[in-house]
Write an enzyme that holds these catalytic residues in place. Structure first.
Site, PDB file in Angstrom:
ATOM      1  N   LYS A 148       3.612 -15.108   4.121  1.00  0.00           N
ATOM      2  CA  LYS A 148       4.072 -16.022   2.992  1.00  0.00           C
ATOM      3  C   LYS A 148       5.275 -16.301   3.026  1.00  0.00           C
ATOM      4  CE  LYS A 148       2.888 -18.533  -0.662  1.00  0.00           C
ATOM      5  NZ  LYS A 148       1.823 -19.763  -0.750  1.00  0.00           N
ATOM      6  N   ASP A 189      -2.088 -18.530   2.286  1.00  0.00           N
ATOM      7  CA  ASP A 189      -2.936 -19.463   1.654  1.00  0.00           C
ATOM      8  C   ASP A 189      -3.774 -20.651   2.632  1.00  0.00           C
ATOM      9  OD1 ASP A 189      -0.367 -20.628   1.810  1.00  0.00           O
ATOM     10  OD2 ASP A 189      -0.455 -21.293  -0.306  1.00  0.00           O
ATOM     11  N   ASP A 193      -6.018  -7.000   3.969  1.00  0.00           N
ATOM     12  CA  ASP A 193      -7.338  -6.418   3.451  1.00  0.00           C
ATOM     13  C   ASP A 193      -8.081  -7.791   2.852  1.00  0.00           C
ATOM     14  OD1 ASP A 193      -8.523  -4.963   1.958  1.00  0.00           O
ATOM     15  OD2 ASP A 193      -7.499  -5.620  -0.054  1.00  0.00           O
ATOM     16  N   ASP A 202     -11.863  -9.486   4.470  1.00  0.00           N
ATOM     17  CA  ASP A 202     -13.076  -9.629   3.492  1.00  0.00           C
ATOM     18  C   ASP A 202     -13.589 -11.291   3.860  1.00  0.00           C
ATOM     19  OD1 ASP A 202     -13.360  -6.939   2.519  1.00  0.00           O
ATOM     20  OD2 ASP A 202     -13.386  -7.718   0.435  1.00  0.00           O
ATOM     21  N   TYR A 215       0.748  -1.152  -0.039  1.00  0.00           N
ATOM     22  CA  TYR A 215      -0.180  -0.008   0.001  1.00  0.00           C
ATOM     23  C   TYR A 215       0.872   1.490  -0.032  1.00  0.00           C
ATOM     24  CZ  TYR A 215      -4.531  -2.374   0.601  1.00  0.00           C
ATOM     25  OH  TYR A 215      -5.610  -3.125   0.377  1.00  0.00           O
TER      26      TYR A 215
HETATM   27  C1  IPM Z   1     -10.405  -1.763   2.997  1.00  0.00           C
HETATM   28  C2  IPM Z   1     -10.616  -1.202   1.756  1.00  0.00           C
HETATM   29  C3  IPM Z   1      -9.692  -0.257   1.108  1.00  0.00           C
HETATM   30  C4  IPM Z   1      -8.279  -1.147   1.245  1.00  0.00           C
HETATM   31  C5  IPM Z   1      -9.751   0.160  -0.261  1.00  0.00           C
HETATM   32  C6  IPM Z   1     -11.080   0.902  -0.557  1.00  0.00           C
HETATM   33  C7  IPM Z   1      -8.583   1.049  -0.587  1.00  0.00           C
HETATM   34  O1  IPM Z   1     -10.635  -2.406   0.651  1.00  0.00           O
HETATM   35  O2  IPM Z   1     -10.648  -0.855   3.929  1.00  0.00           O
HETATM   36  O3  IPM Z   1     -10.337  -2.962   3.235  1.00  0.00           O
HETATM   37  O4  IPM Z   1      -7.816  -1.820   0.457  1.00  0.00           O
HETATM   38  O5  IPM Z   1      -7.601  -1.097   2.432  1.00  0.00           O
HETATM   39 MN    MN Z   2     -10.635  -4.274   1.743  1.00  0.00          MN
END
Ligand code: IPM
Ligand code: MN
Length: 331
Positions: free
Chosen positions: A178, A211, A235, A239, A127
């Protein structure tokens, strides 16, 4: 009466403002007084006058007690512009180096519910924006995208995760990376983790390749207590964490600078397809509000909000209905 906490509100785009409105409603119902300052920022503001995040606004934020953000981004603005110009700029400029994301795995008849927390490094890694093009848009184009890992940045994140793990009943921390392939950054993370571990002899540690961690998130999330990982792995994993714990509509997060101002936001995006329809589940924003209250020292109200949201199956209905239900449960 204690003086009100001063909180900057960035509703943002799409469903952002409406889920934050419910979060503020529930916080108020829980008896906490906030002095709010509204900031009109996000894709819509950018389309209006080209402003994304001025430095003066950042300076103002440094003087606040917390920031509460809905979601930013709108389809009319080139993808990534607001994400990088607002969200990532905020994380970097305010040095919000911890991204804390808790998940409650509902479980089934034999196991669960079970809470685990991902601590994602929030200012470095891929990032950081290292890299570039050579011979762009020619057949010989080269693109590189590096991963920046400083001893300082890695250590402060790992240390936070150890302190958190030590404060929890299970005292268990897993490093996810990793290291078998990312031999440079992986080595720095692993050595730092092992060195800090020596100071926390009561914390049990483990290591998973990212993984493999994806499989365990789906098959046996109860093995986790606290997880610490780098920015990009975090990140992706968070999710997945949302998906295995009731859906992204319940995933809350804190972007923390333990020494400065911190920002609280749901993990989900602005969902422009359902904006303005009173359809979005506000629970992730409400739970992010509870994390903010923890941070402000209002732990009793935060606990009551979490208890009100614990039975996720009952949290159905429109945005305002779910907000009203949660508000009625905490008051
Ligand atoms: C998160 C989002 C952000 C990230 C994006 C919107 C830049 O996906 O907060 O997880 O990748 O960190
Ligand atoms: Mn995200």
């Amino acid at each position: 009466m204690a003086s009100a906490h001063k909180v900057g509100i960035i509703g943002g785009d799409g469903i952002g403002p409406s889920v934050i409105a419910e979060g503020l409603k529930v916080i108020k119902a829980a008896g906490v007084e906030l002095e709010t300052v509204d900031y009109d920022l996000g894709g819509a503001r950018y389309l209006n006058d080209g402003v994304v995040l001025p430095d003066e606004v950042l300076d103002e934020w440094r003087g606040l007690d917390a920031l509460y953000l809905g979601a930013v981004g709108t389809p009319e603005v080139p993808p990534g512009l607001i994400e990088r110009g607002l969200l990532l700029k905020m994380r970097f400029a305010l040095d919000l180096y911890i991204n804390r994301r808790p998940f409650v795995y509902e479980g089934d008849d034999t196991r669960g519910p079970h809470e685990f927390i991902v601590i994602r490094e929030n200012t470095e890694g891929t990032y950081a924006g290292e890299g570039g093009f050579l011979r762009k848009e020619t057949p010989a184009e080269i693109a590189t995208q590096g991963s920046v890992n400083t001893r300082h940045g890695v250590e402060r994140c790992i240390r936070y995760a150890f302190e958190l793990a030590q404060s929890r009943p299970r005292k268990h921390l897993t490093l996810v990376h990793k290291t078998n392939v990312l031999t440079f950054s992986g080595s720095l993370w692993e050595r730092t983790f092992n060195e800090v571990a020596a100071e926390f002899s009561d914390v049990e540690t483990n290591y998973n390749h990212v993984d493999a961690a994806c499989i365990y998130f789906v098959q046996s999330p109860e093995q986790y207590d606290v997880i610490v990982t780098d920015n990009l792995f975090g990140d992706i994993l968070t999710d997945l964490g949302g998906a295995v714990s009731g859906g992204i509509g319940f995933a809350s997060s804190a972007n923390l600078n333990p020494e400065g101002v911190s920002m609280f936001e749901p993990v989900h995006g602005s969902a422009p397809d359902i904006a303005g329809q009173n359809k979005a589940n506000p629970t992730a924003a409400v739970l992010s509000g509870a994390m903010m209250l923890d941070h402000l020292g209002e732990t009793d109200a935060a606990d009551r909000i979490r208890a009100a949201a614990a039975d996720t199956e009952s949290l159905v209905g429109s945005t305002t209905e779910v907000g009203d239900l949660l508000a009625s449960r905490v008051s």
